[in-house]
Design a protein around this motif. Structure first.
Motif, PDB file in Angstrom:
ATOM      1  N   SER A   1      39.079  38.763  28.633  1.00  0.00           N
ATOM      2  CA  SER A   1      37.729  39.192  29.022  1.00  0.00           C
ATOM      3  C   SER A   1      37.688  39.903  30.374  1.00  0.00           C
ATOM      4  O   SER A   1      36.623  40.295  30.835  1.00  0.00           O
ATOM      5  CB  SER A   1      36.794  37.983  29.059  1.00  0.00           C
ATOM      6  N   THR A   2      38.827  40.088  31.015  1.00  0.00           N
ATOM      7  CA  THR A   2      38.865  40.756  32.315  1.00  0.00           C
ATOM      8  C   THR A   2      38.601  42.256  32.149  1.00  0.00           C
ATOM      9  O   THR A   2      39.287  42.914  31.357  1.00  0.00           O
ATOM     10  CB  THR A   2      40.227  40.559  32.985  1.00  0.00           C
ATOM     11  N   PRO A   3      37.629  42.792  32.875  1.00  0.00           N
ATOM     12  CA  PRO A   3      37.359  44.237  32.760  1.00  0.00           C
ATOM     13  C   PRO A   3      38.540  45.067  33.253  1.00  0.00           C
ATOM     14  O   PRO A   3      39.340  44.617  34.074  1.00  0.00           O
ATOM     15  CB  PRO A   3      36.133  44.445  33.667  1.00  0.00           C
ATOM     16  N   ALA A   4      38.634  46.265  32.733  1.00  0.00           N
ATOM     17  CA  ALA A   4      39.657  47.194  33.217  1.00  0.00           C
ATOM     18  C   ALA A   4      39.338  47.579  34.654  1.00  0.00           C
ATOM     19  O   ALA A   4      38.171  47.634  35.058  1.00  0.00           O
ATOM     20  CB  ALA A   4      39.689  48.432  32.327  1.00  0.00           C
ATOM     21  N   PRO A   5      40.353  47.847  35.456  1.00  0.00           N
ATOM     22  CA  PRO A   5      40.098  48.204  36.862  1.00  0.00           C
ATOM     23  C   PRO A   5      39.381  49.542  36.977  1.00  0.00           C
ATOM     24  O   PRO A   5      39.557  50.437  36.148  1.00  0.00           O
ATOM     25  CB  PRO A   5      41.498  48.270  37.469  1.00  0.00           C
ATOM     26  N   ASP A   6      38.571  49.646  38.021  1.00  0.00           N
ATOM     27  CA  ASP A   6      37.931  50.914  38.363  1.00  0.00           C
ATOM     28  C   ASP A   6      38.871  51.634  39.330  1.00  0.00           C
ATOM     29  O   ASP A   6      38.794  51.446  40.544  1.00  0.00           O
ATOM     30  CB  ASP A   6      36.565  50.635  39.007  1.00  0.00           C
ATOM     31  N   ILE A   7      39.757  52.426  38.770  1.00  0.00           N
ATOM     32  CA  ILE A   7      40.786  53.076  39.587  1.00  0.00           C
ATOM     33  C   ILE A   7      40.153  54.011  40.608  1.00  0.00           C
ATOM     34  O   ILE A   7      40.523  54.024  41.785  1.00  0.00           O
ATOM     35  CB  ILE A   7      41.787  53.847  38.705  1.00  0.00           C
ATOM     36  N   ALA A   8      39.161  54.791  40.150  1.00  0.00           N
ATOM     37  CA  ALA A   8      38.524  55.755  41.053  1.00  0.00           C
ATOM     38  C   ALA A   8      37.827  55.053  42.206  1.00  0.00           C
ATOM     39  O   ALA A   8      37.857  55.518  43.351  1.00  0.00           O
ATOM     40  CB  ALA A   8      37.537  56.626  40.277  1.00  0.00           C
ATOM     41  N   GLY A   9      37.169  53.937  41.928  1.00  0.00           N
ATOM     42  CA  GLY A   9      36.460  53.194  42.967  1.00  0.00           C
ATOM     43  C   GLY A   9      37.319  52.184  43.687  1.00  0.00           C
ATOM     44  O   GLY A   9      36.852  51.491  44.600  1.00  0.00           O
ATOM     45  N   ASN A  10      38.586  52.068  43.265  1.00  0.00           N
ATOM     46  CA  ASN A  10      39.531  51.117  43.860  1.00  0.00           C
ATOM     47  C   ASN A  10      38.979  49.695  43.840  1.00  0.00           C
ATOM     48  O   ASN A  10      38.943  48.995  44.861  1.00  0.00           O
ATOM     49  CB  ASN A  10      39.900  51.516  45.295  1.00  0.00           C
ATOM     50  N   ILE A  11      38.532  49.277  42.659  1.00  0.00           N
ATOM     51  CA  ILE A  11      38.079  47.903  42.465  1.00  0.00           C
ATOM     52  C   ILE A  11      38.823  47.319  41.267  1.00  0.00           C
ATOM     53  O   ILE A  11      38.697  47.823  40.145  1.00  0.00           O
ATOM     54  CB  ILE A  11      36.559  47.819  42.237  1.00  0.00           C
ATOM     55  N   TRP A  12      39.586  46.281  41.528  1.00  0.00           N
ATOM     56  CA  TRP A  12      40.309  45.566  40.482  1.00  0.00           C
ATOM     57  C   TRP A  12      39.639  44.215  40.269  1.00  0.00           C
ATOM     58  O   TRP A  12      38.998  43.671  41.180  1.00  0.00           O
ATOM     59  CB  TRP A  12      41.771  45.388  40.873  1.00  0.00           C
ATOM     60  N   PHE A  13      39.806  43.670  39.079  1.00  0.00           N
ATOM     61  CA  PHE A  13      39.162  42.404  38.742  1.00  0.00           C
ATOM     62  C   PHE A  13      40.185  41.296  38.483  1.00  0.00           C
ATOM     63  O   PHE A  13      39.812  40.183  38.118  1.00  0.00           O
ATOM     64  CB  PHE A  13      38.252  42.597  37.526  1.00  0.00           C
ATOM     65  N   ALA A  14      41.439  41.601  38.673  1.00  0.00           N
ATOM     66  CA  ALA A  14      42.527  40.627  38.540  1.00  0.00           C
ATOM     67  C   ALA A  14      43.762  41.217  39.189  1.00  0.00           C
ATOM     68  O   ALA A  14      43.888  42.449  39.331  1.00  0.00           O
ATOM     69  CB  ALA A  14      42.799  40.308  37.070  1.00  0.00           C
ATOM     70  N   ARG A  15      44.668  40.348  39.601  1.00  0.00           N
ATOM     71  CA  ARG A  15      45.935  40.812  40.157  1.00  0.00           C
ATOM     72  C   ARG A  15      46.901  41.065  38.991  1.00  0.00           C
ATOM     73  O   ARG A  15      47.705  40.209  38.632  1.00  0.00           O
ATOM     74  CB  ARG A  15      46.494  39.790  41.151  1.00  0.00           C
ATOM     75  N   ASP A  16      46.758  42.236  38.398  1.00  0.00           N
ATOM     76  CA  ASP A  16      47.575  42.654  37.260  1.00  0.00           C
ATOM     77  C   ASP A  16      48.817  43.344  37.820  1.00  0.00           C
ATOM     78  O   ASP A  16      48.810  44.548  38.103  1.00  0.00           O
ATOM     79  CB  ASP A  16      46.751  43.602  36.379  1.00  0.00           C
TER      80      ASP A  16
ATOM     81  N   PRO B   1      48.538  53.320  49.736  1.00  0.00           N
ATOM     82  CA  PRO B   1      47.167  52.805  49.832  1.00  0.00           C
ATOM     83  C   PRO B   1      47.090  51.322  49.495  1.00  0.00           C
ATOM     84  O   PRO B   1      47.982  50.785  48.844  1.00  0.00           O
ATOM     85  CB  PRO B   1      46.421  53.633  48.773  1.00  0.00           C
ATOM     86  N   ALA B   2      46.009  50.673  49.944  1.00  0.00           N
ATOM     87  CA  ALA B   2      45.771  49.272  49.632  1.00  0.00           C
ATOM     88  C   ALA B   2      44.811  49.175  48.451  1.00  0.00           C
ATOM     89  O   ALA B   2      43.861  49.952  48.348  1.00  0.00           O
ATOM     90  CB  ALA B   2      45.198  48.547  50.841  1.00  0.00           C
ATOM     91  N   LEU B   3      45.065  48.216  47.571  1.00  0.00           N
ATOM     92  CA  LEU B   3      44.186  47.971  46.434  1.00  0.00           C
ATOM     93  C   LEU B   3      43.265  46.801  46.746  1.00  0.00           C
ATOM     94  O   LEU B   3      43.636  45.873  47.477  1.00  0.00           O
ATOM     95  CB  LEU B   3      45.005  47.677  45.178  1.00  0.00           C
ATOM     96  N   ARG B   4      42.054  46.834  46.186  1.00  0.00           N
ATOM     97  CA  ARG B   4      41.073  45.786  46.431  1.00  0.00           C
ATOM     98  C   ARG B   4      40.809  45.036  45.128  1.00  0.00           C
ATOM     99  O   ARG B   4      40.453  45.635  44.112  1.00  0.00           O
ATOM    100  CB  ARG B   4      39.766  46.379  46.955  1.00  0.00           C
ATOM    101  N   VAL B   5      40.960  43.715  45.170  1.00  0.00           N
ATOM    102  CA  VAL B   5      40.703  42.860  44.007  1.00  0.00           C
ATOM    103  C   VAL B   5      39.435  42.067  44.284  1.00  0.00           C
ATOM    104  O   VAL B   5      39.384  41.271  45.240  1.00  0.00           O
ATOM    105  CB  VAL B   5      41.878  41.906  43.733  1.00  0.00           C
ATOM    106  N   LEU B   6      38.420  42.290  43.471  1.00  0.00           N
ATOM    107  CA  LEU B   6      37.133  41.619  43.676  1.00  0.00           C
ATOM    108  C   LEU B   6      37.253  40.135  43.350  1.00  0.00           C
ATOM    109  O   LEU B   6      37.668  39.760  42.251  1.00  0.00           O
ATOM    110  CB  LEU B   6      36.065  42.266  42.798  1.00  0.00           C
TER     111      LEU B   6
END
Length: 224
Positions: free
Chosen positions: A138-153, A74-79
């Protein structure tokens, strides 16, 4: 010159000298930073090589590479937010290269558009290795279920995708990825504020000398 003028004048000259010295130091830092940026730019557009067997973040940052393999979700999405376009996502997909799996940053897609699926068959990706510093305290934890990341971790993403913690930021691909737009690495995101710092220190030196001159003038007026 009266004795009452000596201390303020000395204080003013010493202070101005320190401020000018700080300004000159920032000018030197500016020249150094411009040299560093020029080296990075030259490295980014160098001749691509194969992905190293054991990439090193310090040694291989920005290394131009080319890789042939298959993109398998699957592809991950980084906001992220992109100037003139607004909010959207960076699309991070796994790339299988022989017995290895790494990640590719395919680029940016606007938030109201649907990214395409995985390209069919073998593909070739040319880009640069990057170990991003997107994440901070201060970066929020990723929303794994919603496939929304807030940084390229990279470690966390690699764990989810089952890949090495290695990221290729695509510059060119052998497949059409519209509406995804590649966001190749460049030096625009690397800060270089030394010129503004130098101007600030030199400006403070001028103000300091002006205040010193005014104080000395007022002392002289009172003593005459």
């Amino acid at each position: 010159m009266t004795k009452r003028m000596i201390l303020p004048l000395l204080f003013g000259l010493v202070g101005a000298t320190i401020l000018v010295s700080l300004g000159l130091w920032q000018v030197q830092r500016l020249a150094w930073k411009e040299g560093v940026l020029a080296e990075i730019e030259a490295r980014i557009v160098g001749t691509p090589v194969s992905v190293p067997g054991t990439p090193d973040p310090a040694r291989d940052q920005y290394l131009p590479v080319t890789a042939a393999g298959t993109v398998e979700g699957p592809a991950l999405r980084v906001l992220v937010s992109r100037k003139l376009y607004g909010a959207g996502y960076r699309i991070i997909s796994p790339l299988t290269i022989g017995s290895r799996r790494v990640m590719i940053d395919r680029g940016f897609v606007e938030i109201d558009k649907t990214p395409p699926g995985d390209p069919a068959g073998p593909v070739t990706v040319t880009g640069n290795l990057l170990w991003p510093d997107d994440k901070n305290s201060s970066t929020p934890a990723p929303d794994i279920a919603g496939n929304i990341w807030f940084a390229r971790d990279l470690p966390a993403m690699a764990d989810v995708l089952g890949t090495e913690p290695v990221l290729i930021v695509a510059r060119q691909t052998s497949f059409s990825d519209a509406p995804i737009t590649p966001l190749p690495i460049d030096t625009s995101g690397i800060p270089n504020d030394h010129l503004s710092y130098a101007i600030t220190w030199f400006s403070l030196a001028v103000v300091w000398l002006g205040m010193t001159a005014l104080l000395v003038w007022r002392i002289r007026q009172r003593t005459e």
